[in-house]
Scaffold this motif. Structure first.
Motif, PDB file in Angstrom:
ATOM      1  N   ALA A 119       0.857  -1.196   0.000  1.00 26.40           N
ATOM      2  CA  ALA A 119       0.000   0.000   0.000  1.00 26.40           C
ATOM      3  C   ALA A 119       0.888   1.239   0.000  1.00 26.40           C
ATOM      4  N   ARG A 121       0.812   4.264  -1.363  1.00 27.64           N
ATOM      5  CA  ARG A 121       0.236   5.592  -1.117  1.00 27.64           C
ATOM      6  C   ARG A 121      -0.144   5.754   0.349  1.00 27.64           C
ATOM      7  N   SER A 122      -0.692   4.697   0.929  1.00 20.97           N
ATOM      8  CA  SER A 122      -1.043   4.735   2.342  1.00 20.97           C
ATOM      9  C   SER A 122       0.204   4.929   3.201  1.00 20.97           C
ATOM     10  N   ALA A 154       4.096   2.194  -8.336  1.00 22.89           N
ATOM     11  CA  ALA A 154       3.159   1.175  -7.865  1.00 22.89           C
ATOM     12  C   ALA A 154       3.767  -0.219  -7.898  1.00 22.89           C
ATOM     13  N   ARG A 182      -2.703  -7.805   3.649  1.00 22.39           N
ATOM     14  CA  ARG A 182      -3.379  -6.864   4.538  1.00 22.39           C
ATOM     15  C   ARG A 182      -3.013  -7.202   5.971  1.00 22.39           C
ATOM     16  N   GLU A 193      -5.080  -2.005   3.934  1.00 24.81           N
ATOM     17  CA  GLU A 193      -5.583  -2.810   2.821  1.00 24.81           C
ATOM     18  C   GLU A 193      -4.657  -2.665   1.622  1.00 24.81           C
ATOM     19  N   GLU A 195      -3.453  -1.907  -2.042  1.00 24.07           N
ATOM     20  CA  GLU A 195      -3.934  -0.993  -3.082  1.00 24.07           C
ATOM     21  C   GLU A 195      -3.982  -1.717  -4.416  1.00 24.07           C
ATOM     22  N   ASP A 196      -5.055  -1.484  -5.156  1.00 28.67           N
ATOM     23  CA  ASP A 196      -5.345  -2.269  -6.362  1.00 28.67           C
ATOM     24  C   ASP A 196      -4.214  -2.256  -7.379  1.00 28.67           C
ATOM     25  N   ASP A 197      -3.546  -1.111  -7.543  1.00 25.09           N
ATOM     26  CA  ASP A 197      -2.522  -1.007  -8.587  1.00 25.09           C
ATOM     27  C   ASP A 197      -1.125  -1.340  -8.082  1.00 25.09           C
ATOM     28  N   ALA A 198      -1.004  -1.698  -6.806  1.00 21.21           N
ATOM     29  CA  ALA A 198       0.312  -2.003  -6.238  1.00 21.21           C
ATOM     30  C   ALA A 198       0.665  -3.467  -6.534  1.00 21.21           C
TER      31      ALA A 198
END
Length: 319
Positions: A119, A121-122, A154, A182, A193, A195-198
């Protein structure tokens, strides 16, 4: 908006014996396919092999070759599974409490390598918020910190190095985070959670000093790195010279072949005696020393005999 302060100059690595940039690496065997399979299945790639066989540097090479982000964590006997996900600065929090300047609990949490990969960005946003909480207040409020994360990569490679050094509970503690990508921060209860693009390639290395749990092995793709043949050692020497020094001359080629044959003979002898074999890294040490110091690979050269004992044999009682 205030631009973050620039990072301090990074130390040069040109003369470092173990370069972390991944530029000089010769991919052998099924490693390229192993990366493709690991990315297709989402499974960690477990690299087995003797120390100095190129396990750790392979991860950096994959990141460099593809332009992906690179994160690494070197395991010690005290490493626990959460250390790879996040760390909590108990010492700083205690000092702040004693000084009556306690910050929000998030300010003492630092993202670990797996959080940054699963994740990004998180992890970036959290790190910036924590930095803002730790900075002095200005004009009655917090000093602003840039939170733009659009330039994050990513795709990444995570190296978990020498996992066999840790307690057996470490691999077991990573089963769920590596499988689901996660986890929950115990200090705050925050769920992280994926991230979809990671997309993260997790590379784990072991020197096989301790047996890994079967449940952990079942969830990994496993590749054994064998000692390179002489012609492969020559290509390793060429790659290092091409990457960092240039040019790779005919004299370098001759030296590399002479040393590769010496290493092959020493390995054969070590196998018969059930002793430690000289590694690829030690071959490179001997190559660079001979190249820079003008040492000839000949028993009549006293400097060569000394170098051979120091860099390759490392056993005073071995002829």
């Amino acid at each position: 908006m205030v631009t973050p302060e620039p990072l301090p100059p990074q130390p040069a690595v040109r003369n470092a014996p173990d370069r972390p940039d991944g530029r000089a690496y010769v991919v052998r065997g099924d490693l390229d396919l192993a990366v493709d399979v690991a990315r297709a299945t989402g499974r960690p790639l477990l690299l087995r092999g003797d120390p100095g066989s190129g396990k750790s540097s392979f991860a950096a090479h994959v990141a460099w070759q593809n332009g992906w982000a690179y994160h690494e964590h070197v395991v010690t006997s005290r490493t626990q599974a959460p250390d790879l996900l996040w760390s909590f600065d108990h010492v700083r929090r205690l000092a702040d409490a004693q000084a009556q300047r306690l910050k929000p609990i998030d300010a003492y949490v630092e993202p670990g390598v797996l959080w940054k990969a699963f994740a990004p960005r998180s992890a970036r946003a959290h790190a910036l918020r924590a930095l803002a909480d730790r900075r002095p207040r200005m004009h009655g409020g917090r000093r602003p910190v840039r939170t733009d994360t659009a330039d994050l990569c990513a795709q990444s490679v995570v190296l978990i190095d020498e996992i066999d050094k840790a307690d057996p509970e470490l691999p077991n503690g990573l089963l769920v985070p590596l499988g689901s990508r996660r986890f929950t921060l115990s200090q705050t209860g925050l769920d992280i959670e994926p991230e979809d693009d990671a997309r993260a390639l997790v590379v784990i290395t072991t020197n096989e000093q301790r047996e890994l749990p079967e449940a952990f092995l079942r969830r990994c793709l496993v590749v054994k790195l064998e000692h390179p043949e002489p012609e492969e050692l020559v290509e390793v020497a060429r790659a290092h010279v091409d990457a960092y020094y240039r040019p790779f001359t005919d004299a370098d080629l001759l030296l590399a072949w002479e040393l590769a044959e010496v290493v092959r003979d020493l390995r054969d002898n070590a196998e018969r005696r059930a002793q430690r074999k000289p590694s690829t890294a030690e071959f490179l040490d001997a190559f660079h020393a001979c190249r820079k110091l003008g040492i000839r690979v000949a028993d009549s050269d006293e400097r060569w005999r000394t170098l051979r004992r120091m860099a390759l044999l490392k056993q005073d009682n071995v002829a």
